[in-house]
Scaffold this active site. Sequence first.
Site, PDB file in Angstrom:
ATOM      1  N   ASP A  51      11.464  62.453 -55.796  1.00 17.24           N
ATOM      2  CA  ASP A  51      11.721  62.990 -54.370  1.00 17.24           C
ATOM      3  C   ASP A  51      10.532  63.093 -53.437  1.00 17.24           C
ATOM      4  O   ASP A  51      10.786  62.840 -52.269  1.00 17.24           O
ATOM      5  CB  ASP A  51      12.365  64.230 -54.486  1.00 17.24           C
ATOM      6  CG  ASP A  51      13.996  64.310 -54.828  1.00 17.24           C
ATOM      7  OD1 ASP A  51      14.352  63.185 -55.280  1.00 17.24           O
ATOM      8  OD2 ASP A  51      14.732  65.337 -54.549  1.00 17.24           O
ATOM      9  N   ASN A  95      17.431  58.824 -54.404  1.00 18.30           N
ATOM     10  CA  ASN A  95      18.454  59.905 -54.482  1.00 18.30           C
ATOM     11  C   ASN A  95      18.191  61.101 -53.696  1.00 18.30           C
ATOM     12  O   ASN A  95      18.726  62.009 -54.261  1.00 18.30           O
ATOM     13  CB  ASN A  95      19.177  59.858 -55.807  1.00 18.30           C
ATOM     14  CG  ASN A  95      20.909  60.234 -55.749  1.00 18.30           C
ATOM     15  OD1 ASN A  95      21.293  60.306 -54.578  1.00 18.30           O
ATOM     16  ND2 ASN A  95      21.122  60.863 -56.923  1.00 18.30           N
ATOM     17  N   ASP A 316      21.794  75.480 -56.814  1.00 18.41           N
ATOM     18  CA  ASP A 316      20.822  74.718 -57.846  1.00 18.41           C
ATOM     19  C   ASP A 316      20.767  75.132 -59.037  1.00 18.41           C
ATOM     20  O   ASP A 316      20.455  74.334 -60.102  1.00 18.41           O
ATOM     21  CB  ASP A 316      19.516  74.459 -57.108  1.00 18.41           C
ATOM     22  CG  ASP A 316      19.559  73.178 -56.219  1.00 18.41           C
ATOM     23  OD1 ASP A 316      20.440  72.448 -56.010  1.00 18.41           O
ATOM     24  OD2 ASP A 316      18.392  72.946 -55.311  1.00 18.41           O
ATOM     25  N   GLU A 344      23.657  65.261 -56.472  1.00 22.09           N
ATOM     26  CA  GLU A 344      23.416  63.849 -57.123  1.00 22.09           C
ATOM     27  C   GLU A 344      24.814  63.196 -57.993  1.00 22.09           C
ATOM     28  O   GLU A 344      24.783  62.351 -58.007  1.00 22.09           O
ATOM     29  CB  GLU A 344      22.229  64.189 -57.971  1.00 22.09           C
ATOM     30  CG  GLU A 344      20.935  64.013 -57.369  1.00 22.09           C
ATOM     31  CD  GLU A 344      20.473  65.238 -56.739  1.00 22.09           C
ATOM     32  OE1 GLU A 344      19.479  65.741 -56.475  1.00 22.09           O
ATOM     33  OE2 GLU A 344      21.589  66.356 -56.701  1.00 22.09           O
ATOM     34  N   HIS A 387      19.144  64.906 -62.577  1.00 21.92           N
ATOM     35  CA  HIS A 387      17.911  65.798 -63.345  1.00 21.92           C
ATOM     36  C   HIS A 387      18.424  67.110 -63.756  1.00 21.92           C
ATOM     37  O   HIS A 387      18.047  67.429 -64.510  1.00 21.92           O
ATOM     38  CB  HIS A 387      16.860  65.767 -62.366  1.00 21.92           C
ATOM     39  CG  HIS A 387      16.953  66.255 -60.754  1.00 21.92           C
ATOM     40  ND1 HIS A 387      16.111  67.514 -60.324  1.00 21.92           N
ATOM     41  CD2 HIS A 387      18.267  66.378 -59.856  1.00 21.92           C
ATOM     42  CE1 HIS A 387      16.860  67.793 -58.947  1.00 21.92           C
ATOM     43  NE2 HIS A 387      18.024  67.136 -59.039  1.00 21.92           N
ATOM     44  N   ARG A 388      19.338  67.736 -62.963  1.00 19.25           N
ATOM     45  CA  ARG A 388      19.325  69.292 -63.176  1.00 19.25           C
ATOM     46  C   ARG A 388      20.603  69.046 -64.424  1.00 19.25           C
ATOM     47  O   ARG A 388      20.476  70.173 -65.271  1.00 19.25           O
ATOM     48  CB  ARG A 388      20.349  69.914 -62.100  1.00 19.25           C
ATOM     49  CG  ARG A 388      19.229  69.897 -60.981  1.00 19.25           C
ATOM     50  CD  ARG A 388      19.268  71.127 -60.126  1.00 19.25           C
ATOM     51  NE  ARG A 388      18.344  71.170 -58.822  1.00 19.25           N
ATOM     52  CZ  ARG A 388      17.059  71.424 -58.955  1.00 19.25           C
ATOM     53  NH1 ARG A 388      16.597  71.726 -60.078  1.00 19.25           N
ATOM     54  NH2 ARG A 388      16.255  71.367 -57.909  1.00 19.25           N
ATOM     55  N   LYS A 413      13.050  62.876 -61.019  1.00 18.34           N
ATOM     56  CA  LYS A 413      13.332  63.181 -59.618  1.00 18.34           C
ATOM     57  C   LYS A 413      12.582  64.325 -59.007  1.00 18.34           C
ATOM     58  O   LYS A 413      12.151  64.328 -57.929  1.00 18.34           O
ATOM     59  CB  LYS A 413      14.842  63.235 -59.500  1.00 18.34           C
ATOM     60  CG  LYS A 413      15.524  63.474 -58.163  1.00 18.34           C
ATOM     61  CD  LYS A 413      16.858  63.629 -58.180  1.00 18.34           C
ATOM     62  CE  LYS A 413      17.518  63.325 -56.905  1.00 18.34           C
ATOM     63  NZ  LYS A 413      16.859  64.510 -55.684  1.00 18.34           N
TER      64      LYS A 413
END
Length: 431
Positions: A51, A95, A316, A344, A387-388, A413
């Site tokens: 990112d 992304n 998040d 995402e 990623h999360r 990311k």
Amino acid sequence: MTADSLAIAPCGPIFGSIRPPGSKSITNRALVCAALAEGPSLLTGALDSEDTRVMIESLRRLGIAVEHDRAACTLNVSGCGGRIPSPGAELYVANSGTSMRFLTALVGLGQGTFRIDGVARMRQRPIQDLLDALTQLGVEAVAESAGGCPPVIVHGRGLRGGTATIAGDISSQFLSGLLMAAPYAQQPVELVVVGDLVSKPYVEMTLAVMRAFGATVESHELKRFRVSPQRYTGREYPIEPDASAASYFFAAAAVAGGRVEVQGLSRDSLQGDIRFCDCLTRMGCDVRYESDRTVVGREPGRPLQGIEVDMNAISDTVQTLGVVALFAHGPTTITGVAHIRHKETDRIAALATELRKLGAAVEEREDGLRIVPGPLHGAEIETYDDHRMAMSLAIAGLVVPGVVIRNPGCTAKTYPRFFDDLQSLTRNRPS
């Protein structure tokens, strides 16, 4: 670990200390303000991830010099004084939602035609509300994909200024991007938020970073903002560790038991996601805040309890709490996060699917989930190139045998070394 999967090894209680990399959200905000500033800036503790790399490369394509010392975690940025050097550019943001939204507003200050594109998922993430607001401020900006999604074309002639309305219910990044560009408008800018603003702490973070670089914003209850023409000033700026990334380690202590100390984060963090710890307190963890660290612990014999929580301000960390909920007594209900369907991946649907694989009963709702723990078992977890999803679901594997994370590399990311750091903690034992 192979290129496409990683088996997580269960461990006992976790004891250790860790400092996550710099905040993605603060790094990209500081990059924008430093890029527009008068004079050079030095950003310390900066995150090195996909990112931030796409943001840095985009700024370079706009003619703004950025020197990145990855080993030292520093960024030297030569500010352009609000005058974007390039007469036009093709920008690729992969992304990165922050990069797409912030750069779309930033290039409106330029003189020329700019096109911003990303991966296939980015072409499904709505941006029309931001484009409409830019149009109200004198910028010609259009989306090429159906439904007002990227790629975006911006014909920059400078930001005229004036009054614009901006929807608040999809992404606070629309508002943040406009705020950071607004000091360089030809006339004062007034931004009016329509509807409920999601992720308010991220707007407060934007205002704090702007203040650090010398800009002032008049704000009325985060509903109306006024920015007069002014300039950012280059400076040395330290970036906090990422509080969203810290949530995975806090969760590790919650589900496996033990104690984890995260360095560099206190209750006074710029990042709202430090409030994730409040959820863990309600669930039965011990949380201690110090001036330069936060410690989360749980005695292995002390059970976790399910809770009901509106996570709009800390969205998040929804996936992280969803995993902690697997190990609680009683259901956990998460509300207020309908906007994370536009991240995402559709994070509500994806999280519900993967938690069910592990044995939970999950009711998917429009704005959240209700998670009822069940007998847990291993499963192969899809990460949806998010990623999360990868980092949060990995935490379940610290207790449940047989958890395998697909596409673990998607963590690049925001946190390329996540699995190395997680493994380093699981090796620790109390001293």
